[in-house]
Scaffold this motif. Structure first.
Motif, PDB file in Angstrom:
ATOM      1  N   GLN A  15       0.795  -1.217   0.000  1.00 46.74           N
ATOM      2  CA  GLN A  15       0.000   0.000   0.000  1.00 46.74           C
ATOM      3  C   GLN A  15       0.831   1.272   0.000  1.00 46.74           C
ATOM      4  O   GLN A  15       0.353   2.309  -0.416  1.00 46.74           O
ATOM      5  CB  GLN A  15      -0.967  -0.002   1.175  1.00 46.74           C
ATOM      6  CG  GLN A  15      -2.018  -1.079   1.030  1.00 46.74           C
ATOM      7  CD  GLN A  15      -3.056  -1.005   2.115  1.00 46.74           C
ATOM      8  OE1 GLN A  15      -2.889  -0.303   3.102  1.00 46.74           O
ATOM      9  NE2 GLN A  15      -4.130  -1.717   1.953  1.00 46.74           N
ATOM     10  N   ILE A  16       2.053   1.217   0.490  1.00 46.81           N
ATOM     11  CA  ILE A  16       2.921   2.390   0.445  1.00 46.81           C
ATOM     12  C   ILE A  16       3.731   2.304  -0.841  1.00 46.81           C
ATOM     13  O   ILE A  16       4.420   1.332  -1.082  1.00 46.81           O
ATOM     14  CB  ILE A  16       3.846   2.456   1.677  1.00 46.81           C
ATOM     15  CG1 ILE A  16       3.014   2.626   2.939  1.00 46.81           C
ATOM     16  CG2 ILE A  16       4.835   3.600   1.537  1.00 46.81           C
ATOM     17  CD1 ILE A  16       3.813   2.615   4.211  1.00 46.81           C
ATOM     18  N   MET A  17       3.591   3.319  -1.673  1.00 45.28           N
ATOM     19  CA  MET A  17       4.267   3.312  -2.969  1.00 45.28           C
ATOM     20  C   MET A  17       5.356   4.367  -2.969  1.00 45.28           C
ATOM     21  O   MET A  17       5.065   5.560  -3.075  1.00 45.28           O
ATOM     22  CB  MET A  17       3.256   3.575  -4.076  1.00 45.28           C
ATOM     23  CG  MET A  17       2.229   2.478  -4.195  1.00 45.28           C
ATOM     24  SD  MET A  17       0.985   2.817  -5.434  1.00 45.28           S
ATOM     25  CE  MET A  17      -0.048   3.967  -4.555  1.00 45.28           C
ATOM     26  N   GLY A  18       6.579   3.910  -2.801  1.00 48.59           N
ATOM     27  CA  GLY A  18       7.681   4.860  -2.717  1.00 48.59           C
ATOM     28  C   GLY A  18       7.532   5.686  -1.466  1.00 48.59           C
ATOM     29  O   GLY A  18       7.540   5.162  -0.358  1.00 48.59           O
ATOM     30  N   VAL A  26      -3.907   6.436   5.604  1.00 46.00           N
ATOM     31  CA  VAL A  26      -3.675   7.516   6.567  1.00 46.00           C
ATOM     32  C   VAL A  26      -4.917   7.708   7.434  1.00 46.00           C
ATOM     33  O   VAL A  26      -4.832   7.832   8.661  1.00 46.00           O
ATOM     34  CB  VAL A  26      -3.292   8.827   5.850  1.00 46.00           C
ATOM     35  CG1 VAL A  26      -3.163   9.979   6.834  1.00 46.00           C
ATOM     36  CG2 VAL A  26      -2.014   8.645   5.052  1.00 46.00           C
ATOM     37  N   GLN A  27      -6.068   7.694   6.813  1.00 47.82           N
ATOM     38  CA  GLN A  27      -7.335   7.879   7.524  1.00 47.82           C
ATOM     39  C   GLN A  27      -7.529   6.779   8.568  1.00 47.82           C
ATOM     40  O   GLN A  27      -7.894   7.064   9.714  1.00 47.82           O
ATOM     41  CB  GLN A  27      -8.486   7.877   6.529  1.00 47.82           C
ATOM     42  CG  GLN A  27      -9.839   8.141   7.157  1.00 47.82           C
ATOM     43  CD  GLN A  27     -10.941   8.270   6.111  1.00 47.82           C
ATOM     44  OE1 GLN A  27     -10.715   8.144   4.910  1.00 47.82           O
ATOM     45  NE2 GLN A  27     -12.135   8.553   6.570  1.00 47.82           N
ATOM     46  N   ASP A  28      -7.270   5.545   8.194  1.00 47.53           N
ATOM     47  CA  ASP A  28      -7.417   4.429   9.128  1.00 47.53           C
ATOM     48  C   ASP A  28      -6.384   4.493  10.248  1.00 47.53           C
ATOM     49  O   ASP A  28      -6.702   4.224  11.409  1.00 47.53           O
ATOM     50  CB  ASP A  28      -7.294   3.090   8.401  1.00 47.53           C
ATOM     51  CG  ASP A  28      -8.479   2.804   7.494  1.00 47.53           C
ATOM     52  OD1 ASP A  28      -9.522   3.483   7.628  1.00 47.53           O
ATOM     53  OD2 ASP A  28      -8.357   1.904   6.643  1.00 47.53           O
ATOM     54  N   PHE A  29      -5.147   4.865   9.930  1.00 47.75           N
ATOM     55  CA  PHE A  29      -4.089   4.939  10.926  1.00 47.75           C
ATOM     56  C   PHE A  29      -4.420   5.946  12.025  1.00 47.75           C
ATOM     57  O   PHE A  29      -4.281   5.667  13.211  1.00 47.75           O
ATOM     58  CB  PHE A  29      -2.750   5.294  10.276  1.00 47.75           C
ATOM     59  CG  PHE A  29      -1.632   5.408  11.265  1.00 47.75           C
ATOM     60  CD1 PHE A  29      -1.011   4.273  11.764  1.00 47.75           C
ATOM     61  CD2 PHE A  29      -1.204   6.650  11.708  1.00 47.75           C
ATOM     62  CE1 PHE A  29       0.016   4.370  12.696  1.00 47.75           C
ATOM     63  CE2 PHE A  29      -0.182   6.756  12.638  1.00 47.75           C
ATOM     64  CZ  PHE A  29       0.431   5.613  13.136  1.00 47.75           C
ATOM     65  N   ASN A  34     -14.043  11.431   7.370  1.00 50.07           N
ATOM     66  CA  ASN A  34     -13.917  12.110   6.079  1.00 50.07           C
ATOM     67  C   ASN A  34     -13.748  13.622   6.228  1.00 50.07           C
ATOM     68  O   ASN A  34     -13.010  14.248   5.477  1.00 50.07           O
ATOM     69  CB  ASN A  34     -15.124  11.806   5.203  1.00 50.07           C
ATOM     70  CG  ASN A  34     -15.130  10.374   4.731  1.00 50.07           C
ATOM     71  OD1 ASN A  34     -14.084   9.770   4.538  1.00 50.07           O
ATOM     72  ND2 ASN A  34     -16.321   9.809   4.571  1.00 50.07           N
ATOM     73  N   THR A  35     -14.436  14.211   7.216  1.00 48.87           N
ATOM     74  CA  THR A  35     -14.345  15.653   7.413  1.00 48.87           C
ATOM     75  C   THR A  35     -12.935  16.065   7.798  1.00 48.87           C
ATOM     76  O   THR A  35     -12.372  17.020   7.244  1.00 48.87           O
ATOM     77  CB  THR A  35     -15.346  16.120   8.483  1.00 48.87           C
ATOM     78  OG1 THR A  35     -16.665  15.721   8.092  1.00 48.87           O
ATOM     79  CG2 THR A  35     -15.294  17.623   8.674  1.00 48.87           C
ATOM     80  N   LYS A  36     -12.324  15.379   8.742  1.00 49.33           N
ATOM     81  CA  LYS A  36     -10.961  15.694   9.171  1.00 49.33           C
ATOM     82  C   LYS A  36      -9.977  15.458   8.023  1.00 49.33           C
ATOM     83  O   LYS A  36      -9.046  16.233   7.834  1.00 49.33           O
ATOM     84  CB  LYS A  36     -10.557  14.865  10.387  1.00 49.33           C
ATOM     85  CG  LYS A  36      -9.164  15.153  10.890  1.00 49.33           C
ATOM     86  CD  LYS A  36      -9.009  16.613  11.286  1.00 49.33           C
ATOM     87  CE  LYS A  36      -7.593  16.903  11.753  1.00 49.33           C
ATOM     88  NZ  LYS A  36      -7.421  18.314  12.065  1.00 49.33           N
ATOM     89  N   MET A  37     -10.188  14.402   7.253  1.00 53.69           N
ATOM     90  CA  MET A  37      -9.278  14.113   6.149  1.00 53.69           C
ATOM     91  C   MET A  37      -9.344  15.193   5.070  1.00 53.69           C
ATOM     92  O   MET A  37      -8.370  15.406   4.356  1.00 53.69           O
ATOM     93  CB  MET A  37      -9.574  12.742   5.547  1.00 53.69           C
ATOM     94  CG  MET A  37      -9.160  11.587   6.442  1.00 53.69           C
ATOM     95  SD  MET A  37      -7.446  11.633   7.005  1.00 53.69           S
ATOM     96  CE  MET A  37      -6.563  11.457   5.466  1.00 53.69           C
ATOM     97  N   PHE A  56      -2.978  10.822  -2.441  1.00 57.83           N
ATOM     98  CA  PHE A  56      -1.860  10.189  -1.745  1.00 57.83           C
ATOM     99  C   PHE A  56      -1.152  11.248  -0.908  1.00 57.83           C
ATOM    100  O   PHE A  56      -1.054  12.406  -1.323  1.00 57.83           O
ATOM    101  CB  PHE A  56      -0.870   9.581  -2.747  1.00 57.83           C
ATOM    102  CG  PHE A  56      -1.486   8.498  -3.592  1.00 57.83           C
ATOM    103  CD1 PHE A  56      -1.414   7.176  -3.201  1.00 57.83           C
ATOM    104  CD2 PHE A  56      -2.138   8.810  -4.774  1.00 57.83           C
ATOM    105  CE1 PHE A  56      -1.982   6.172  -3.964  1.00 57.83           C
ATOM    106  CE2 PHE A  56      -2.711   7.814  -5.548  1.00 57.83           C
ATOM    107  CZ  PHE A  56      -2.630   6.496  -5.140  1.00 57.83           C
ATOM    108  N   TYR A  57      -0.657  10.841   0.255  1.00 57.05           N
ATOM    109  CA  TYR A  57       0.044  11.738   1.159  1.00 57.05           C
ATOM    110  C   TYR A  57       1.519  11.375   1.203  1.00 57.05           C
ATOM    111  O   TYR A  57       1.871  10.197   1.169  1.00 57.05           O
ATOM    112  CB  TYR A  57      -0.550  11.660   2.568  1.00 57.05           C
ATOM    113  CG  TYR A  57      -1.971  12.170   2.616  1.00 57.05           C
ATOM    114  CD1 TYR A  57      -2.241  13.509   2.826  1.00 57.05           C
ATOM    115  CD2 TYR A  57      -3.040  11.306   2.435  1.00 57.05           C
ATOM    116  CE1 TYR A  57      -3.541  13.977   2.854  1.00 57.05           C
ATOM    117  CE2 TYR A  57      -4.343  11.759   2.458  1.00 57.05           C
ATOM    118  CZ  TYR A  57      -4.590  13.098   2.676  1.00 57.05           C
ATOM    119  OH  TYR A  57      -5.869  13.562   2.696  1.00 57.05           O
ATOM    120  N   LYS A  58       2.366  12.360   1.313  1.00 58.31           N
ATOM    121  CA  LYS A  58       3.815  12.168   1.360  1.00 58.31           C
ATOM    122  C   LYS A  58       4.184  11.510   2.692  1.00 58.31           C
ATOM    123  O   LYS A  58       3.960  12.067   3.767  1.00 58.31           O
ATOM    124  CB  LYS A  58       4.514  13.519   1.202  1.00 58.31           C
ATOM    125  CG  LYS A  58       5.978  13.445   0.945  1.00 58.31           C
ATOM    126  CD  LYS A  58       6.244  13.087  -0.484  1.00 58.31           C
ATOM    127  CE  LYS A  58       7.698  13.355  -0.824  1.00 58.31           C
ATOM    128  NZ  LYS A  58       8.076  12.757  -2.073  1.00 58.31           N
TER     129      LYS A  58
END
Length: 75
Positions: A15-18, A26-29, A34-37, A56-58
């Motif tokens: 799931q982590i690409m590079g 990230v949301q699950d972690f 959805n509002t906070k994301m 995607f998040y860095k």
């Protein structure tokens, strides 16, 4: 315990690409809704990449965020 270790291995390899992490991971972690994301990237200065409808998040920015939140243990 084995299932947790297997999930962690699957997460890092599939799931982590590079240096990019899908929004859902990230949301699950962080257990965010959805509002906070929708404001996560701007609230915490995390870079994003949009590919189609996917966000995607860095990963390195998220690690920095975690390091910035470190608290010293004062005994």
């Amino acid at each position: 315990m084995d299932s947790k270790n297997n999930n962690k291995a699957d997460l890092s390899s599939s799931q982590i690409m590079g240096d990019w992490v899908p929004r859902k991971v990230v949301q699950d972690f962080f257990n965010y809704g959805n509002t906070k994301m929708s404001t996560f990237a701007t609230d915490y200065n995390v870079r994003i990449s949009k590919v189609g409808k996917r966000i995607f998040y860095k990963y390195s920015d998220i690690l920095r965020l975690m390091d910035d939140g470190l608290c010293e243990n004062s005994n």
